[in-house]
Design a protein around this motif. Structure first.
Motif, mmCIF file in Angstrom:
data_model
loop_
_atom_site.group_PDB
_atom_site.id
_atom_site.type_symbol
_atom_site.label_atom_id
_atom_site.label_comp_id
_atom_site.label_asym_id
_atom_site.label_seq_id
_atom_site.Cartn_x
_atom_site.Cartn_y
_atom_site.Cartn_z
ATOM 1 N N GLN A 43 -13.221 8.906 -71.246
ATOM 2 C CA GLN A 43 -13.074 7.523 -71.559
ATOM 3 C C GLN A 43 -11.792 7.464 -72.356
ATOM 4 O OE1 GLN A 43 -15.754 4.795 -73.978
ATOM 5 N NE2 GLN A 43 -16.110 4.237 -71.869
ATOM 6 N N PHE A 44 -10.859 6.347 -71.923
ATOM 7 C CA PHE A 44 -9.728 5.868 -72.726
ATOM 8 C C PHE A 44 -10.197 4.393 -73.104
ATOM 9 C CE2 PHE A 44 -5.904 3.626 -73.199
ATOM 10 C CZ PHE A 44 -5.215 4.467 -73.805
ATOM 11 N N GLU A 45 -9.764 4.315 -74.509
ATOM 12 C CA GLU A 45 -9.885 2.772 -74.983
ATOM 13 C C GLU A 45 -8.642 2.617 -75.869
ATOM 14 O OE1 GLU A 45 -13.061 0.992 -78.024
ATOM 15 O OE2 GLU A 45 -13.626 2.915 -77.145
ATOM 16 N N ASN A 46 -8.142 1.382 -75.609
ATOM 17 C CA ASN A 46 -7.196 0.810 -76.608
ATOM 18 C C ASN A 46 -7.592 -0.806 -76.901
ATOM 19 O OD1 ASN A 46 -6.335 -0.975 -74.587
ATOM 20 N ND2 ASN A 46 -4.654 -0.080 -74.247
ATOM 21 N N SER A 48 -7.147 -3.480 -75.701
ATOM 22 C CA SER A 48 -7.279 -4.336 -74.894
ATOM 23 C C SER A 48 -8.244 -4.132 -73.598
ATOM 24 C CB SER A 48 -6.122 -4.745 -74.049
ATOM 25 O OG SER A 48 -5.054 -5.124 -74.842
ATOM 26 N N PHE A 49 -8.344 -2.747 -73.355
ATOM 27 C CA PHE A 49 -9.477 -2.559 -72.438
ATOM 28 C C PHE A 49 -10.033 -1.087 -72.582
ATOM 29 C CE2 PHE A 49 -4.974 -1.841 -71.352
ATOM 30 C CZ PHE A 49 -5.163 -0.548 -70.780
ATOM 31 N N ILE A 50 -10.903 -0.634 -71.862
ATOM 32 C CA ILE A 50 -11.586 0.741 -71.749
ATOM 33 C C ILE A 50 -11.721 0.747 -70.088
ATOM 34 C CG2 ILE A 50 -13.712 1.892 -72.244
ATOM 35 C CD1 ILE A 50 -14.354 -0.189 -74.217
ATOM 36 N N PHE A 51 -11.575 2.216 -70.046
ATOM 37 C CA PHE A 51 -11.527 2.674 -68.533
ATOM 38 C C PHE A 51 -12.040 4.144 -68.749
ATOM 39 C CE2 PHE A 51 -7.021 3.140 -69.090
ATOM 40 C CZ PHE A 51 -6.954 4.354 -68.665
ATOM 41 N N ASN A 52 -12.451 4.537 -67.655
ATOM 42 C CA ASN A 52 -13.120 6.047 -67.334
ATOM 43 C C ASN A 52 -11.788 6.710 -66.603
ATOM 44 O OD1 ASN A 52 -15.126 5.511 -68.766
ATOM 45 N ND2 ASN A 52 -16.606 5.712 -66.758
ATOM 46 N N TYR A 53 -11.652 8.045 -66.868
ATOM 47 C CA TYR A 53 -10.378 8.533 -66.144
ATOM 48 C C TYR A 53 -10.935 10.182 -65.983
ATOM 49 C CZ TYR A 53 -8.881 10.957 -70.766
ATOM 50 O OH TYR A 53 -9.059 11.472 -71.863
ATOM 51 N N ILE A 67 0.420 3.670 -70.779
ATOM 52 C CA ILE A 67 -0.121 4.929 -70.842
ATOM 53 C C ILE A 67 0.050 5.584 -69.772
ATOM 54 C CG2 ILE A 67 -2.602 5.905 -70.888
ATOM 55 C CD1 ILE A 67 -2.875 2.477 -71.458
ATOM 56 N N VAL A 68 0.248 7.000 -69.744
ATOM 57 C CA VAL A 68 0.592 7.936 -68.693
ATOM 58 C C VAL A 68 -0.557 8.879 -68.618
ATOM 59 C CG1 VAL A 68 2.022 9.641 -67.617
ATOM 60 C CG2 VAL A 68 3.140 7.576 -68.864
ATOM 61 N N LEU A 69 -1.354 8.981 -67.478
ATOM 62 C CA LEU A 69 -2.309 9.897 -67.202
ATOM 63 C C LEU A 69 -1.640 11.147 -66.586
ATOM 64 C CD1 LEU A 69 -5.209 7.865 -66.213
ATOM 65 C CD2 LEU A 69 -4.922 9.042 -68.493
ATOM 66 N N ASP A 70 -1.088 12.172 -67.198
ATOM 67 C CA ASP A 70 -0.308 13.097 -66.666
ATOM 68 C C ASP A 70 -1.275 14.396 -65.971
ATOM 69 O OD1 ASP A 70 2.033 14.446 -65.931
ATOM 70 O OD2 ASP A 70 1.979 15.543 -67.783
ATOM 71 N N TYR A 71 -0.865 14.684 -64.750
ATOM 72 C CA TYR A 71 -1.605 15.704 -64.098
ATOM 73 C C TYR A 71 -0.882 16.817 -63.982
ATOM 74 C CZ TYR A 71 -5.121 12.225 -62.824
ATOM 75 O OH TYR A 71 -6.211 11.319 -62.800
ATOM 76 N N PRO A 72 -0.519 17.744 -65.060
ATOM 77 C CA PRO A 72 0.683 18.816 -64.654
ATOM 78 C C PRO A 72 0.431 19.762 -63.756
ATOM 79 C CG PRO A 72 -0.602 19.024 -66.943
ATOM 80 C CD PRO A 72 -1.124 17.826 -66.204
ATOM 81 N N ALA A 73 -0.832 20.070 -63.415
ATOM 82 C CA ALA A 73 -1.154 21.282 -62.085
ATOM 83 C C ALA A 73 -0.425 20.481 -60.928
ATOM 84 C CB ALA A 73 -2.690 21.525 -62.104
ATOM 85 N N ARG A 176 -8.934 4.659 -58.342
ATOM 86 C CA ARG A 176 -9.725 3.611 -57.836
ATOM 87 C C ARG A 176 -10.922 3.650 -59.018
ATOM 88 N NH1 ARG A 176 -8.348 5.487 -52.793
ATOM 89 N NH2 ARG A 176 -10.029 7.052 -52.803
ATOM 90 N N ALA A 177 -11.458 4.825 -59.419
ATOM 91 C CA ALA A 177 -12.175 5.094 -60.339
ATOM 92 C C ALA A 177 -11.732 4.198 -61.727
ATOM 93 C CB ALA A 177 -12.634 6.395 -60.790
ATOM 94 N N ILE A 178 -10.511 4.441 -61.990
ATOM 95 C CA ILE A 178 -9.938 3.577 -63.255
ATOM 96 C C ILE A 178 -10.025 1.804 -63.100
ATOM 97 C CG2 ILE A 178 -8.084 2.688 -64.383
ATOM 98 C CD1 ILE A 178 -6.924 5.800 -64.103
ATOM 99 N N MET A 179 -9.805 1.677 -61.814
ATOM 100 C CA MET A 179 -9.993 0.314 -61.286
ATOM 101 C C MET A 179 -11.546 -0.166 -61.664
ATOM 102 S SD MET A 179 -7.672 -0.322 -58.052
ATOM 103 C CE MET A 179 -8.290 -2.323 -58.034
ATOM 104 N N GLU A 180 -12.463 0.625 -61.074
ATOM 105 C CA GLU A 180 -13.841 0.194 -61.030
ATOM 106 C C GLU A 180 -14.554 0.432 -62.539
ATOM 107 O OE1 GLU A 180 -15.404 2.976 -58.013
ATOM 108 O OE2 GLU A 180 -14.348 2.090 -56.295
ATOM 109 N N THR A 181 -13.881 1.021 -63.408
ATOM 110 C CA THR A 181 -14.504 1.350 -64.662
ATOM 111 C C THR A 181 -14.075 0.549 -65.672
ATOM 112 O OG1 THR A 181 -13.329 3.278 -65.186
ATOM 113 C CG2 THR A 181 -15.484 3.762 -64.091
ATOM 114 N N LEU A 182 -12.707 -0.116 -65.662
ATOM 115 C CA LEU A 182 -12.325 -0.942 -66.507
ATOM 116 C C LEU A 182 -12.859 -2.068 -67.030
ATOM 117 C CD1 LEU A 182 -8.402 -1.298 -66.745
ATOM 118 C CD2 LEU A 182 -9.631 -3.386 -66.683
ATOM 119 N N ARG A 183 -12.825 -2.299 -68.328
ATOM 120 C CA ARG A 183 -13.681 -3.316 -68.925
ATOM 121 C C ARG A 183 -12.693 -3.916 -69.898
ATOM 122 N NH1 ARG A 183 -16.021 -2.064 -64.966
ATOM 123 N NH2 ARG A 183 -17.853 -1.371 -64.854
ATOM 124 N N TRP A 184 -12.620 -5.014 -70.079
ATOM 125 C CA TRP A 184 -11.763 -5.832 -71.090
ATOM 126 C C TRP A 184 -12.475 -5.784 -72.658
ATOM 127 C CZ3 TRP A 184 -7.463 -5.823 -68.654
ATOM 128 C CH2 TRP A 184 -7.544 -6.204 -67.149
#
Length: 186
Positions: A43-46, A48-53, A67-73, A176-184
């Motif tokens: 879970q990411f939280e700041n 303004s909002f919370i979402f799962n990643y 915010i950048v969600l980096d996928y190095p692999a 899509r999971a980020i969009m679906e779990t985003l909460r204000w």
């Protein structure tokens, strides 16, 4: 005499082999198989909002609005940007749509999909971009009053849709999971 016979046998053998037709055996078609792990949510939280990643991503907070969600692999990232609405919702939506459709020059097709979560007041659009565009998907979500969030997938390579398709599909599912779990947050 033995030397002449053995030389003749060797010469005959070499001529026999040289005159054989080469037989080509077709190789079966193969596809590169890329296996990605099943996503484990974090879970990411700041402010303004919370979402799962996906835990596979490494979140990098650029500032309180980026915010950048980096996928190095996978050599890719999901870029997420927050903006407070200040009587400019139409402009924000127009800019987000314009940014998505700017990829039309290189894309074969762009599929917009409306997203509505009435319970949590999250409304927006997800854009799947098909083709050799710089971004393979983008989205925006808003509560229509205070908050506006955009997101986009980018890879650190020249776009070649066929080559990055498995990784693009994986990151699109995460988006899509980020969009679906985003909460204000209020």
């Amino acid at each position: 005499m033995n030397f002449k016979i053995s030389g003749f046998v060797i010469l005959f053998f070499l001529l026999f082999i040289a005159c054989q037709e080469e037989v080509y055996v077709p190789k079966p078609k193969a596809m590169l198989r890329l296996d990605f792990p099943t996503p484990v949510e974090a879970q990411f939280e700041n402010d303004s909002f919370i979402f799962n990643y996906n835990e596979l991503a490494k979140p990098v907070v650029k500032n309180k609005n980026a915010i950048v969600l980096d996928y190095p692999a996978m050599k890719g990232s999901i870029f997420i940007t927050y903006k407070a609405i200040q009587n400019n919702l139409e402009t924000l939506i127009g800019d987000a749509q314009k940014l998505s459709f700017e990829h039309m020059r290189k894309a074969d097709h762009i599929e917009p999909r409306t997203f509505i979560n009435e319970d949590d007041k999250v409304y927006g659009t997800y854009f799947q971009i098909i083709g050799d565009a710089a971004s393979q998907s983008q989205f925006y979500v808003t509560d229509s009053i205070h908050h506006f969030v955009t997101g986009s997938v980018y890879f650190y390579t020249k776009p070649n849709y066929d080559s990055i398709l498995p990784a693009a599909n994986y990151l699109q599912a995460d988006m899509r999971a980020i969009m679906e779990t985003l909460r204000w947050k209020e």
